[in-house]
Design a protein around this motif. Structure first.
Motif, PDB file in Angstrom:
ATOM      1  N   ARG A 163      -2.798   8.450   5.549  1.00 25.67           N
ATOM      2  CA  ARG A 163      -3.687   7.461   4.935  1.00 25.67           C
ATOM      3  C   ARG A 163      -4.888   8.071   4.224  1.00 25.67           C
ATOM      4  O   ARG A 163      -5.186   7.732   3.076  1.00 25.67           O
ATOM      5  CB  ARG A 163      -4.146   6.467   5.997  1.00 25.67           C
ATOM      6  CG  ARG A 163      -4.969   5.348   5.429  1.00 25.67           C
ATOM      7  CD  ARG A 163      -5.334   4.333   6.467  1.00 25.67           C
ATOM      8  NE  ARG A 163      -5.882   3.170   5.820  1.00 25.67           N
ATOM      9  CZ  ARG A 163      -5.698   1.940   6.221  1.00 25.67           C
ATOM     10  NH1 ARG A 163      -4.977   1.698   7.283  1.00 25.67           N
ATOM     11  NH2 ARG A 163      -6.229   0.934   5.575  1.00 25.67           N
ATOM     12  N   GLU A 164      -5.613   8.975   4.898  1.00 24.77           N
ATOM     13  CA  GLU A 164      -6.823   9.551   4.306  1.00 24.77           C
ATOM     14  C   GLU A 164      -6.502  10.311   3.024  1.00 24.77           C
ATOM     15  O   GLU A 164      -7.179  10.151   2.009  1.00 24.77           O
ATOM     16  CB  GLU A 164      -7.519  10.471   5.311  1.00 24.77           C
ATOM     17  CG  GLU A 164      -8.207   9.726   6.428  1.00 24.77           C
ATOM     18  CD  GLU A 164      -8.911  10.670   7.382  1.00 24.77           C
ATOM     19  OE1 GLU A 164      -9.302  11.781   6.962  1.00 24.77           O
ATOM     20  OE2 GLU A 164      -9.064  10.296   8.555  1.00 24.77           O
ATOM     21  N   GLU A 165      -5.475  11.136   3.066  1.00 21.04           N
ATOM     22  CA  GLU A 165      -5.081  11.931   1.898  1.00 21.04           C
ATOM     23  C   GLU A 165      -4.654  11.029   0.732  1.00 21.04           C
ATOM     24  O   GLU A 165      -5.044  11.255  -0.411  1.00 21.04           O
ATOM     25  CB  GLU A 165      -3.928  12.862   2.279  1.00 21.04           C
ATOM     26  CG  GLU A 165      -3.431  13.712   1.150  1.00 21.04           C
ATOM     27  CD  GLU A 165      -2.207  14.502   1.543  1.00 21.04           C
ATOM     28  OE1 GLU A 165      -1.412  14.798   0.631  1.00 21.04           O
ATOM     29  OE2 GLU A 165      -2.021  14.802   2.726  1.00 21.04           O
TER      30      GLU A 165
ATOM     31  N   LYS B 199      -7.569   9.105  -0.979  1.00 20.14           N
ATOM     32  CA  LYS B 199      -8.392   9.961  -1.841  1.00 20.14           C
ATOM     33  C   LYS B 199      -7.808  10.035  -3.247  1.00 20.14           C
ATOM     34  O   LYS B 199      -8.533  10.266  -4.217  1.00 20.14           O
ATOM     35  CB  LYS B 199      -8.496  11.360  -1.261  1.00 20.14           C
ATOM     36  CG  LYS B 199      -9.366  11.454  -0.037  1.00 20.14           C
ATOM     37  CD  LYS B 199      -9.372  12.870   0.512  1.00 20.14           C
ATOM     38  CE  LYS B 199     -10.102  12.927   1.845  1.00 20.14           C
ATOM     39  NZ  LYS B 199     -10.011  14.277   2.453  1.00 20.14           N
ATOM     40  N   GLN B 200      -6.510   9.861  -3.388  1.00 21.98           N
ATOM     41  CA  GLN B 200      -5.840   9.957  -4.677  1.00 21.98           C
ATOM     42  C   GLN B 200      -6.002   8.699  -5.521  1.00 21.98           C
ATOM     43  O   GLN B 200      -5.744   8.714  -6.725  1.00 21.98           O
ATOM     44  CB  GLN B 200      -4.348  10.217  -4.480  1.00 21.98           C
ATOM     45  CG  GLN B 200      -4.036  11.523  -3.808  1.00 21.98           C
ATOM     46  CD  GLN B 200      -2.547  11.693  -3.533  1.00 21.98           C
ATOM     47  OE1 GLN B 200      -1.724  10.930  -4.038  1.00 21.98           O
ATOM     48  NE2 GLN B 200      -2.214  12.666  -2.719  1.00 21.98           N
ATOM     49  N   VAL B 201      -6.440   7.605  -4.923  1.00 21.06           N
ATOM     50  CA  VAL B 201      -6.535   6.322  -5.620  1.00 21.06           C
ATOM     51  C   VAL B 201      -7.746   6.290  -6.534  1.00 21.06           C
ATOM     52  O   VAL B 201      -8.855   6.677  -6.147  1.00 21.06           O
ATOM     53  CB  VAL B 201      -6.642   5.161  -4.588  1.00 21.06           C
ATOM     54  CG1 VAL B 201      -6.825   3.832  -5.288  1.00 21.06           C
ATOM     55  CG2 VAL B 201      -5.414   5.129  -3.707  1.00 21.06           C
TER      56      VAL B 201
ATOM     57  N   GLU C 201       3.511   9.672 -10.726  1.00 18.93           N
ATOM     58  CA  GLU C 201       4.108  10.479  -9.670  1.00 18.93           C
ATOM     59  C   GLU C 201       4.651   9.545  -8.586  1.00 18.93           C
ATOM     60  O   GLU C 201       3.937   8.671  -8.094  1.00 18.93           O
ATOM     61  CB  GLU C 201       3.059  11.410  -9.062  1.00 18.93           C
ATOM     62  CG  GLU C 201       3.604  12.327  -8.004  1.00 18.93           C
ATOM     63  CD  GLU C 201       2.530  13.224  -7.412  1.00 18.93           C
ATOM     64  OE1 GLU C 201       2.773  13.745  -6.313  1.00 18.93           O
ATOM     65  OE2 GLU C 201       1.470  13.380  -8.039  1.00 18.93           O
ATOM     66  N   VAL C 202       5.916   9.727  -8.251  1.00 20.67           N
ATOM     67  CA  VAL C 202       6.558   8.893  -7.239  1.00 20.67           C
ATOM     68  C   VAL C 202       6.938   9.770  -6.058  1.00 20.67           C
ATOM     69  O   VAL C 202       7.599  10.793  -6.225  1.00 20.67           O
ATOM     70  CB  VAL C 202       7.827   8.204  -7.807  1.00 20.67           C
ATOM     71  CG1 VAL C 202       8.512   7.387  -6.727  1.00 20.67           C
ATOM     72  CG2 VAL C 202       7.467   7.336  -8.996  1.00 20.67           C
ATOM     73  N   GLU C 203       6.494   9.394  -4.862  1.00 18.82           N
ATOM     74  CA  GLU C 203       6.842  10.128  -3.647  1.00 18.82           C
ATOM     75  C   GLU C 203       7.623   9.188  -2.738  1.00 18.82           C
ATOM     76  O   GLU C 203       7.198   8.083  -2.467  1.00 18.82           O
ATOM     77  CB  GLU C 203       5.586  10.611  -2.926  1.00 18.82           C
ATOM     78  CG  GLU C 203       4.792  11.643  -3.694  1.00 18.82           C
ATOM     79  CD  GLU C 203       3.603  12.139  -2.919  1.00 18.82           C
ATOM     80  OE1 GLU C 203       3.678  12.196  -1.662  1.00 18.82           O
ATOM     81  OE2 GLU C 203       2.589  12.470  -3.553  1.00 18.82           O
TER      82      GLU C 203
END
Length: 60
Positions: free
Chosen positions: A51-53, A56-58, A40-42
């Protein structure tokens, strides 16, 4: 300056004598698209604002 010019004894238009040279078939976009398949590329995302959000995805 004349010493820096290559002397050619062939009618080959290629600048280098390398076997593979030039732009890949389909261009560089195809290579990058294949490298990013399934990822997924944003774009235009400020990491520090989110940063926090994002952290969490990492996967660790």
């Amino acid at each position: 300056m004349i010493k820096r010019l290559p002397v050619r004894f062939t009618f080959d238009n290629n600048y280098f004598n390398d076997r593979y040279q030039g732009i890949p078939i389909g261009g560089y976009n195809v290579i990058i698209e294949n490298m990013l398949k399934g990822i997924e590329v944003e774009l235009n995302v400020d990491f520090f604002e989110n940063r926090e959000e994002l952290e969490k995805q990492v996967r660790k």
